[in-house]
Design a protein around this motif. Structure first.
Motif, mmCIF file in Angstrom:
data_model
loop_
_atom_site.group_PDB
_atom_site.id
_atom_site.type_symbol
_atom_site.label_atom_id
_atom_site.label_comp_id
_atom_site.label_asym_id
_atom_site.label_seq_id
_atom_site.Cartn_x
_atom_site.Cartn_y
_atom_site.Cartn_z
ATOM 1 N N SER A 75 0.810 -1.199 0.000
ATOM 2 C CA SER A 75 0.000 0.000 0.000
ATOM 3 C C SER A 75 0.849 1.256 0.000
ATOM 4 O O SER A 75 0.342 2.335 -0.199
ATOM 5 C CB SER A 75 -0.909 0.007 1.233
ATOM 6 O OG SER A 75 -0.126 0.120 2.402
ATOM 7 N N GLY A 76 2.162 1.131 0.242
ATOM 8 C CA GLY A 76 3.061 2.275 0.213
ATOM 9 C C GLY A 76 3.793 2.324 -1.096
ATOM 10 O O GLY A 76 3.290 1.995 -2.146
ATOM 11 N N ALA A 77 5.100 2.719 -1.051
ATOM 12 C CA ALA A 77 5.899 2.819 -2.265
ATOM 13 C C ALA A 77 6.165 1.436 -2.827
ATOM 14 O O ALA A 77 6.560 0.540 -2.113
ATOM 15 C CB ALA A 77 7.216 3.513 -1.947
ATOM 16 N N SER A 78 5.893 1.259 -4.104
ATOM 17 C CA SER A 78 6.152 -0.040 -4.734
ATOM 18 C C SER A 78 6.890 0.120 -6.045
ATOM 19 O O SER A 78 6.941 -0.814 -6.833
ATOM 20 C CB SER A 78 4.831 -0.786 -4.955
ATOM 21 O OG SER A 78 3.968 -0.040 -5.799
ATOM 22 N N ALA A 79 7.427 1.289 -6.313
ATOM 23 C CA ALA A 79 8.206 1.511 -7.529
ATOM 24 C C ALA A 79 9.114 2.704 -7.301
ATOM 25 O O ALA A 79 8.780 3.622 -6.547
ATOM 26 C CB ALA A 79 7.289 1.765 -8.727
ATOM 27 N N THR A 80 10.267 2.667 -7.942
ATOM 28 C CA THR A 80 11.222 3.772 -7.875
ATOM 29 C C THR A 80 11.932 3.855 -9.215
ATOM 30 O O THR A 80 12.250 2.823 -9.812
ATOM 31 C CB THR A 80 12.239 3.555 -6.737
ATOM 32 O OG1 THR A 80 11.559 3.577 -5.483
ATOM 33 C CG2 THR A 80 13.305 4.636 -6.727
ATOM 34 N N SER A 81 12.192 5.046 -9.674
ATOM 35 C CA SER A 81 12.821 5.231 -10.978
ATOM 36 C C SER A 81 14.253 4.707 -10.964
ATOM 37 O O SER A 81 14.836 4.456 -9.902
ATOM 38 C CB SER A 81 12.821 6.713 -11.356
ATOM 39 O OG SER A 81 13.685 7.431 -10.495
ATOM 40 N N VAL A 82 14.813 4.567 -12.154
ATOM 41 C CA VAL A 82 16.200 4.133 -12.265
ATOM 42 C C VAL A 82 17.118 5.124 -11.551
ATOM 43 O O VAL A 82 18.073 4.724 -10.871
ATOM 44 C CB VAL A 82 16.601 3.984 -13.744
ATOM 45 C CG1 VAL A 82 18.096 3.670 -13.867
ATOM 46 C CG2 VAL A 82 15.785 2.883 -14.425
ATOM 47 N N ALA A 83 16.806 6.420 -11.674
ATOM 48 C CA ALA A 83 17.623 7.425 -10.991
ATOM 49 C C ALA A 83 17.554 7.243 -9.481
ATOM 50 O O ALA A 83 18.555 7.418 -8.773
ATOM 51 C CB ALA A 83 17.157 8.830 -11.370
#
Length: 578
Positions: A178-186
């Protein structure tokens, strides 16, 4: 949230809270905690606290409500229901019951609670009539209570512990999702810079691997083995793909607090579309620096691992001269001239470990004179080695069983290539060993067939054009063709040609417009995933890397990052491996 609801069935020992209160309270917590900034452990603790008070009827009554949760998305509590005529709510309540008609869920709760009383509920608390529902109130001391007798037994500690463990197992992945589940390559680059100084191939022996410092059990649990045996052996993209799964399953706290900041604030998908199938081929590169051998890899995405001196794992063979490598079944075989003039052999296995150097001359025989050039290539599971010694060309092979054939003078079978041989290179083409050599300043070519017989030398300049006095030569097989690169004019000019499968030759053409201008003191070639990859040692102490793609286009020569390589660089070799 629906996933947790579907499984949030408490232990039978958790008694004496009604189905109405159970549904209301857990629904409220799931709805609001899933949107809270709390970490997964804090959310789990909150849910466990409430689970200790859930009734045994919750299991039976909650299950048929699952399909209705999709329709029960109200952000706020329903309006307060007025007391029926002639009745009043008990004075000790601090909040009014919810309206049963507020949503399909409430109506279903009403139907469920009317079916039967919770086992063990005193008769005076069992529902009677359509509006008679057990009610739950929150006291000033924040303990859940109902109109049950005060002597109702407490759940057994053992059952509460089991229920707590079960709910934690369900709540943590739910809360993380329900929280952060993706982050950019940067964002992942920032994490990697903090965790490993941005080294995506690091393995320091601390049980954490790769740029994001993922442990091997975690790598296996999140399907990392589909890419590589360890994180540091996978590409940057592959490590990020697995890290995305870990982030979705465990949340940002899977990484150290000082490094996981971007995982809370950067929620961009690192690969918005389906990631392309990245080749698992790698270029294995050796560089001679300060008399030692340094090794690095370049993955299919173009990322270079840091160079490391291999002597700590292979043993020291003295000041090293010529070097060569060849890939066999994921392993990289290395041959090198040691400080005593002998030829040595070692293996870098697919898992990144090394064997020690072994003396090839002790098994394949001594070579006359000083060994000035080595070349190696694999054919099947056999390693073929060329050695230029005393102005002559010799051949030996390490068979799949680990034994060596003796060094043999190639001129004894193929005829004399010229008075003095100064360089030679080997390629595997359609199961045959093809050899190009520089003899008396000209480039010549011959073939060793599958049966082990040698053809006679042919003049490459006659077939592909005379480009002047040759300094060095390198060949590699791509498909059924042999690619050839020749340096001339003291290394200031580089030319490319090919011997095609039908035996004809493509003319040697100047590479200046494709690679740029430089002076090469040495060249090495390899086929890496059907592409021709080259390394050039330059007179200004650089190692350049270039690629000829399958479509015939060239990637200009670029300097390989040599951080960690000490001393002058006077030899390099490249090969491909899975």
């Amino acid at each position: 949230m629906d996933v947790l609801r579907a499984h949030a069935e408490p232990d039978e020992g958790l008694q004496h809270v009604t189905a109405q209160a159970s549904v209301d309270r857990i629904d409220f917590l799931l709805h609001h905690l899933s949107r809270s900034p709390l970490d997964p452990v804090a959310i789990a603790r909150r849910l466990v606290t409430e689970a200790h008070r859930v009734s045994p009827g919750f299991r039976r009554r909650y299950r048929p409500l699952k399909p209705l949760f999709a329709a029960d998305r109200a952000e706020h509590r329903p309006p307060v229901r007025a007391a029926p005529p002639g009745r009043s709510w008990p004075s000790r309540r601090t909040t009014s019951p919810r309206s049963l008609s507020a949503s399909p869920l409430r109506a279903a709760v009403r139907r469920c609670t009317r079916r039967a009383a919770v086992p063990g509920t005193p008769p005076h608390l069992r529902p009677h009539g359509p509006a008679a529902l057990p009610r739950l109130y929150l006291t000033r001391r924040h303990h859940w209570s109902s109109a049950m007798p005060l002597h109702a037994p407490r759940p057994a500690l053992r059952r509460r512990t089991a229920a707590s463990a079960a709910l934690i197992a369900l709540a943590v992945p739910f809360a993380a999702a329900s929280g952060a589940s993706a982050t950019s390559v940067a964002g992942w680059d920032q994490v990697a810079q903090c965790e490993s100084s941005g080294n995506w191939s690091i393995n320091t022996g601390n049980s954490y691997y790769g740029g994001l410092q993922i442990s091997l059990p975690t790598w296996k649990a999140f399907s990392g083995l589909q890419y590589a045996a360890r994180p540091d052996l996978a590409t940057k993209q592959q490590q990020i793909l697995i890290a995305e799964k870990i982030l979705a399953g465990q949340g940002p706290t899977a990484w150290s607090t000082k490094c996981n900041g971007p995982l809370y604030t950067d929620h961009a998908n690192p690969y918005p579309s389906s990631p392309p199938q990245v080749s698992t081929w790698k270029a294995q590169v050796l560089v001679n620096g300060g008399g030692g051998i340094y090794h690095s890899t370049r993955d299919a995405a173009g990322n270079w691992a840091g160079f490391a001196n291999i002597a700590s794992q292979t043993g020291d063979i003295g000041t090293v001269g010529s070097i060569a490598d060849a890939g066999i079944n994921g392993d990289t075989h290395v041959v090198a001239v040691g400080g005593d003039g002998h030829v040595y052999h070692a293996i870098r296995f697919a898992d990144g470990t090394w064997s020690g150097f072994g003396d090839v001359n002790s098994q394949a025989g001594a070579l006359p004179g000083t060994v000035t050039k080595l070349s190696a290539v694999s054919i099947g599971n056999d390693l073929h080695v060329l050695a230029v010694a005393g102005g002559k060309l010799f051949h030996a092979a390490r068979l799949a069983n680990g034994t060596w054939s003796g060094f043999a003078d190639v001129s004894s079978q193929a005829g004399s290539p010229g008075a003095v041989v100064t360089s030679a290179s080997a390629a595997s083409v359609a199961g045959q060993l093809q050899v190009a050599a520089v003899a008396d300043g000209r480039v010549v070519h011959t073939i060793r067939t599958v049966s082990g017989t040698w053809g006679t030398w042919g003049d490459v300049y006659t077939a592909a054009g005379n480009v002047g006095v040759a300094s060095d030569v390198a060949v590699a097989g791509t498909g059924n063709d042999m690619q050839i690169v020749v340096t001339t004019a003291g290394g200031t000019k580089q030319y490319h040609g090919a011997r095609l499968a039908n035996g004809t030759w493509m003319p040697l053409t100047d590479l200046t417009s494709s690679l740029g201008s430089f002076t090469a003191t040495g060249v090495s070639a390899a086929s890496v995933d059907s592409e021709l990859q080259l390394t050039f040692v330059t007179n200004d102490d650089r190692i350049l890397h270039a690629i000829r793609h399958v479509n015939g286009s060239w990637q200009p020569a670029a300097a390989i990052p040599l951080a960690g390589v000490y001393g002058n660089h006077y030899a390099a070799s490249i090969t491909g491996s899975l």
